[in-house]
Write a protein that holds these residues in place. Structure first.
Motif, PDB file in Angstrom:
ATOM      1  N   LEU A  47      29.479  28.978  32.635  1.00 26.01           N
ATOM      2  CA  LEU A  47      29.091  27.880  31.744  1.00 26.01           C
ATOM      3  C   LEU A  47      28.900  26.611  32.558  1.00 26.01           C
ATOM      4  O   LEU A  47      27.941  25.856  32.373  1.00 26.01           O
ATOM      5  CB  LEU A  47      30.155  27.661  30.673  1.00 26.01           C
ATOM      6  CG  LEU A  47      30.086  28.591  29.463  1.00 26.01           C
ATOM      7  CD1 LEU A  47      31.317  28.439  28.597  1.00 26.01           C
ATOM      8  CD2 LEU A  47      28.849  28.308  28.645  1.00 26.01           C
ATOM      9  N   PHE A  48      29.827  26.388  33.494  1.00 24.79           N
ATOM     10  CA  PHE A  48      29.701  25.211  34.350  1.00 24.79           C
ATOM     11  C   PHE A  48      28.444  25.241  35.182  1.00 24.79           C
ATOM     12  O   PHE A  48      27.725  24.258  35.296  1.00 24.79           O
ATOM     13  CB  PHE A  48      30.890  25.130  35.295  1.00 24.79           C
ATOM     14  CG  PHE A  48      31.858  24.126  34.826  1.00 24.79           C
ATOM     15  CD1 PHE A  48      31.468  22.830  34.597  1.00 24.79           C
ATOM     16  CD2 PHE A  48      33.164  24.484  34.569  1.00 24.79           C
ATOM     17  CE1 PHE A  48      32.352  21.901  34.125  1.00 24.79           C
ATOM     18  CE2 PHE A  48      34.051  23.564  34.096  1.00 24.79           C
ATOM     19  CZ  PHE A  48      33.647  22.278  33.878  1.00 24.79           C
ATOM     20  N   LEU A  50      25.764  26.722  34.495  1.00 28.35           N
ATOM     21  CA  LEU A  50      24.612  26.504  33.626  1.00 28.35           C
ATOM     22  C   LEU A  50      24.411  25.009  33.392  1.00 28.35           C
ATOM     23  O   LEU A  50      23.290  24.487  33.494  1.00 28.35           O
ATOM     24  CB  LEU A  50      24.829  27.227  32.296  1.00 28.35           C
ATOM     25  CG  LEU A  50      23.668  27.169  31.313  1.00 28.35           C
ATOM     26  CD1 LEU A  50      22.494  27.952  31.872  1.00 28.35           C
ATOM     27  CD2 LEU A  50      24.068  27.739  29.959  1.00 28.35           C
ATOM     28  N   ALA A  51      25.515  24.313  33.091  1.00 26.57           N
ATOM     29  CA  ALA A  51      25.414  22.869  32.873  1.00 26.57           C
ATOM     30  C   ALA A  51      24.886  22.188  34.130  1.00 26.57           C
ATOM     31  O   ALA A  51      23.990  21.341  34.083  1.00 26.57           O
ATOM     32  CB  ALA A  51      26.774  22.302  32.487  1.00 26.57           C
ATOM     33  N   ALA A  54      21.217  22.631  34.888  1.00 22.84           N
ATOM     34  CA  ALA A  54      20.273  21.893  34.052  1.00 22.84           C
ATOM     35  C   ALA A  54      20.105  20.455  34.535  1.00 22.84           C
ATOM     36  O   ALA A  54      19.123  19.798  34.194  1.00 22.84           O
ATOM     37  CB  ALA A  54      20.743  21.912  32.602  1.00 22.84           C
ATOM     38  N   VAL A  55      21.051  19.969  35.347  1.00 21.23           N
ATOM     39  CA  VAL A  55      21.029  18.549  35.707  1.00 21.23           C
ATOM     40  C   VAL A  55      19.745  18.135  36.443  1.00 21.23           C
ATOM     41  O   VAL A  55      19.088  17.182  36.024  1.00 21.23           O
ATOM     42  CB  VAL A  55      22.288  18.176  36.513  1.00 21.23           C
ATOM     43  CG1 VAL A  55      22.168  16.794  37.089  1.00 21.23           C
ATOM     44  CG2 VAL A  55      23.512  18.273  35.625  1.00 21.23           C
ATOM     45  N   PHE A  98      17.745  29.373  37.713  1.00 22.57           N
ATOM     46  CA  PHE A  98      18.248  29.011  36.386  1.00 22.57           C
ATOM     47  C   PHE A  98      18.359  30.274  35.529  1.00 22.57           C
ATOM     48  O   PHE A  98      19.352  30.507  34.843  1.00 22.57           O
ATOM     49  CB  PHE A  98      17.314  27.993  35.739  1.00 22.57           C
ATOM     50  CG  PHE A  98      17.864  27.359  34.497  1.00 22.57           C
ATOM     51  CD1 PHE A  98      18.862  26.405  34.588  1.00 22.57           C
ATOM     52  CD2 PHE A  98      17.417  27.727  33.244  1.00 22.57           C
ATOM     53  CE1 PHE A  98      19.392  25.817  33.449  1.00 22.57           C
ATOM     54  CE2 PHE A  98      17.943  27.157  32.103  1.00 22.57           C
ATOM     55  CZ  PHE A  98      18.930  26.198  32.208  1.00 22.57           C
TER      56      PHE A  98
END
Ligand code: HEM
Lengths: 541, 312
Positions: A47-48, A50-51, A54-55, A98
């Motif tokens: 999850l991290f 993924l976040a 996206a940055v 991604f």
């Protein structure tokens, strides 16, 4: 996570000489990695990731949002830019890395949720588990001394719990009669629905991307377009779209209306259109911002607007072009100052091609000798025109924007400026060769977009079940209550141990205290009557 | 009242609410400085006996008048703060969250209201008043200085009933997350002290609620905010579909909302995963806090996307 996994695998002790076969070891290794991938810890790390992944997509210009900004960035950063490009940093959301992160996350999710769903399905059909050995070890637990006999006391507890919609199971344990009760399976159901909806959402998104397409085009009032890739100014289509399969739809723009507040805030944009199959008459309707045309599977939007100046060009020798128009692209959204070009490559009886390049102001005002726009409404339209003559380079093989002249042709001297003037509607400029150019009027154009996304309704459905599952998972509680009755210290009474286990939802302690209070009252009022008549009476059903 | 008088009233109330919050902050400081230490040992539970979980926080010892005063002033500040938005709404005849100034003001209001509700239900939480109002005042001053926008009509794209649905839920979710983040930050500060020097549990931080209740507060607010935020995201997607022609396009604002959503999902996971409970999970929540703030400020002010409308 990804870095520790291989290291640990490598650090595993070498197999003993007579160890399991290579196949077995491989299977064990795969199993171990699978367990690791589907562990909650991995989910958190993914999850991290993924976040984090996206940055850059929000900090660097993205091709999917604006090709121009990317081109500009590459021009401004000639050293860094190409490297970023090689790392897909201008196409973050379609980049392989991604995709790797979210695919890993979703594989982990499948591995985590599917076994859990199976187990949950089994749990729904099996009675609550037996009471733990030592009830008083549980965080919420207590002991009650009641005068009733063990079975009668448990009857009362069972009744009270059934009223509270628990599923109750009585057992004869080694340590005496006991009772397990459970409610709140919906919490776990909610969790599964939520996580499975995430999967469904991803699938629906993927389907929409594969079979969806989108085309956009500028349409001037009085014109129209049909749904085919040749017609669009720009389009994008998923890999499984068959360009022969586009829905047969044509749209004509009859009138475009922009309304403004006193302070020139745009209040509404509406387009009166006719739409229908190519040969049909077309049904009239009005679409606007926030209000697209929705057809079976297709939607037509107005995404912007601007002005299309029209000119009449009279060339010496009798040829004249009436009402040639070109949309000018707004360069300032506040005042709709716009820039554009008009190309006349084929003038009968002339070698040279003619082109106009212009700046359009819907409400023009001269400031310091320059035309500027002061109002987005066409109150006093003016153009600042430059006329060029020569070779446009349209057939040079390089693609050219229809909205501007090829600057390199001008630099190379292939196109030369032959005149310039500021014109209001009806005014004319004369070129040295006798050509007369009249600014004959202005129309509005609408930027229209046709979108086809078969996955969209499924995404919405998945989003709704996702939210429902989330609410169930977060707001509901799963509670288990256990009770065990011990014949008391010889006085005919019972020592009742009670305990509860709660998942989710805050203060379990105070709810347990309430439950024990109610039970105590119920036991106090129910027990004496029965013990008085016959303490050994078997429980009624 | 005329529209311009209402707009002026709104601006005046803004200053009034900042002033009230500032005085409340002083009162909370006084509470921390002069208040007696709480008897925290009350939370310990005798073994064997009925285990009663402590309420979110035990009542403060020695009725602390400073704390009450702080709460009272905060409530007045909230009223003025709400008045800012009400007057704006009346002056413009629309929902008062059409631009960054109004949106940010509303988010801060939600944060303060969430804090007040929690602190009324659990008086021990008054002790964190300083740490809530401090950031709140900073935020308000920042909003007043950098985001201020005149009262005015909405641009066409915002004239949709989805404005009410999407933006309201985004405001609620973000405001609640801010409280959650503050609680986790305090939890980290609180537990660092007791971890490094278990005996020396004195000083300002020791007057805070126990680490456990801060952690529980953080979790509960996040659990409350997460579905709201999720709903805001879905509503936003539905709106974007009709306004911009696609339900999701990785516009910077969308991207950052996605990022913060994923971080909060990570936090909720961390809270239930062995090895992540406690301080690591709290760090995740603090990261979420930072992302929400970043999303509120940076994305609107610096980057350009479809969401950059309505001034600033
Ligand atoms: C795609 C990304 C994911 C999102 C957005 C997500 C989100 C969530 C949320 C919000 C919760 C609620 C936690 C709570 O009850 O407080 C949750 C619970 C849970 N998730 Fe996920 N999750 C994701 C992926 C996964 C994966 C990959 C796994 C398995 C490895 C997983 C396993 C679980 C489990 C077991 C729970 C229940 C925790 C508990 O209540 O004890 N999730 N998830």
């Amino acid at each position: 996570m990804t870095t520790t996994a291989p290291r640990q695998a490598a650090a595993a002790p070498p197999p003993p000489p007579a160890g399991p076969s290579a196949g077995r070891r491989l299977r064990a290794l795969l199993l171990r990695q699978w367990r690791r991938l589907t562990a909650m810890r991995t989910a958190i790390v993914l999850l991290f990731l993924l976040a984090l992944a996206a940055v850059p997509g929000s900090l660097l210009p993205q091709r999917s949002l604006s090709q121009n900004n990317v081109r500009q960035y590459l021009a401004d950063h000639p050293d860094l830019g190409p490297w970023l490009d090689r790392l897909y940093l201008f196409d973050v959301f379609s980049s392989p890395w991604f995709a790797a992160v979210y695919l890993l996350l979703f594989i982990s999710l499948i591995g985590c949720v599917v076994p859990r769903a199976l187990e949950h399905a089994r749990a729904l059909r099996t009675p609550p588990p037996p009471a733990p050995r030592n009830l008083l070890r549980l965080p919420d637990s207590t002991e009650l001394r009641v005068p009733a006999a063990p079975a009668a006391a448990l009857d009362v507890v069972e009744e009270e719990l059934r009223v509270r919609r628990y599923r109750v199971e009585r057992r004869e344990g080694v340590r005496g009669p006991e009772l397990s009760a459970e409610k709140g399976h919906l919490k776990e159901t909610g969790n599964l629905v939520f996580h499975l909806s995430l999967l469904a959402l991803l699938l629906a998104l993927a389907g929409g991307k594969l079979w969806g397409y989108e085309g956009s085009i500028l349409v001037t009032e009085g014109q129209g377009f049909c749904n085919s890739f040749q017609q669009y100014d720009t389009y994008s289509a998923g890999p499984l779209v068959d360009s022969g399969d586009l829905s047969p739809l044509c749209v004509d723009l009859e009138q475009f209306t922009a309304e403004y507040e006193e302070n020139l805030t745009a209040a509404s944009f509406t387009a009166d259109i006719r739409y229908g199959e190519p040969s049909a008459e077309g049904r009239p309707t009005t679409i606007g911002v926030n209000d697209p045309l929705r057809l079976d599977g297709d939607r037509v939007y107005v995404t912007g607007h601007g002005f299309t100046p029209c000119f009449t060009v009279e060339v010496p020798g009798g040829t004249s072009f009436e009402e040639v128009c070109a949309p000018f692209l707004p360069s300032d959204q506040q005042t709709l100052a716009s820039e554009g070009a008009l190309k006349l490559p084929d003038i009968p009886g002339r070698e040279e091609q003619l082109a106009l390049r212009g700046f359009f102001a819907p409400t023009g005002s001269m400031q310091g000798g320059l035309l500027t726009s002061v109002d987005p409404r066409p109150l006093a339209p003016q153009v600042a025109l430059q006329a060029f003559s020569g070779y446009l380079g349209l057939d040079s093989g390089l693609p050219q924007s229809v909205y501007s002249l090829d600057a390199s042709q001008i630099e190379r001297g292939r196109l030369t400026e032959v005149g310039s003037a500021n014109l209001a509607v009806g005014e004319t400029m004369d070129l040295p060769d006798g050509t007369r150019i009249t600014f004959s009027g202005v129309k509005e154009f609408a930027a229209m977009q046709l979108s086809h996304d078969p996955g969209q309704v499924w995404v919405l459905a998945a989003a709704i079940t996702l939210l429902a599952g989330l609410l169930g998972m977060l707001l509901l509680r799963r509670e288990r209550v256990f009770a065990r009755a011990d014949p008391g210290a010889g006085d005919g009474g019972t020592v009742l141990s009670l305990a509860s286990l709660t998942r989710g939802g805050g203060e379990s302690g105070s709810r347990f205290a309430l439950l024990t209070d109610d039970l105590r009252t119920a036991l106090a009022s129910a027990a004496p009557a029965r013990t008085a008549s016959d303490p050994e009476v078997p429980p009624r059903d | 009242m005329t529209d311009s008088a209402l707009a002026e009233l709104s601006d005046t109330l803004f200053s009034v609410s900042v002033a009230l919050y500032s005085v409340a902050l002083l009162a909370f400081c006084a509470q921390l400085a002069f208040g007696r230490r709480r008897a925290r040992d009350r939370e310990l539970v005798g073994a064997g006996g009925p285990v009663v979980e402590p309420p979110l926080e035990a009542a403060p010892s020695g009725g602390n008048r400073w704390g009450l005063l702080g709460m009272g002033l905060t409530v007045l500040g909230v009223l003025a703060h709400a008045g800012v938005l009400v007057a704006r709404g009346m002056a413009t005849g629309r929902l008062p969250w059409g631009n960054m100034y109004e949106f940010a003001t509303a988010v801060v209001l939600v944060a303060v209201v969430a804090y007040v509700v929690l602190a009324v239900r659990a008086p021990g939480l008054r002790h964190i008043g300083v740490f809530v109002l401090g950031p709140v005042i900073l935020a308000m001053v920042g909003i007043g200085l950098f985001l201020y926008a005149e009262a005015g009509p909405l641009v066409a794209a915002l004239r949709s009933s989805w404005l009410a649905v999407h933006v309201t839920s985004a405001i609620l979710g973000s405001g609640i997350f801010l409280v959650s983040g503050i609680a986790s930050a305090l939890y980290l500060a609180r537990t660092r002290r007791s971890a490094s020097a278990p005996g020396a549990d004195t000083g300002i931080l020791s007057r805070l609620p126990s680490g456990e209740s801060l952690d529980r507060l953080a979790h509960r607010t996040a659990v409350f905010g997460f579905p709201i935020y999720t709903f805001a995201m879905i509503a936003g997607a539905i709106w974007a579909e009709s306004a911009w022609g696609r339900f999701w396009g990785w516009d910077p604002k969308e991207t950052w909302m996605f990022i913060s959503w994923v971080v909060y999902a990570g936090y909720l996971h961390a809270r239930t995963t062995a090895g992540w409970r406690g301080r690591p999970a709290a760090w995740v929540n603090v990261v979420g806090f930072a992302v929400v703030l970043f999303n509120l400020l940076y994305v609107n002010m610096v980057s350009t996307g479809l969401h950059s409308y309505g001034g600033v």
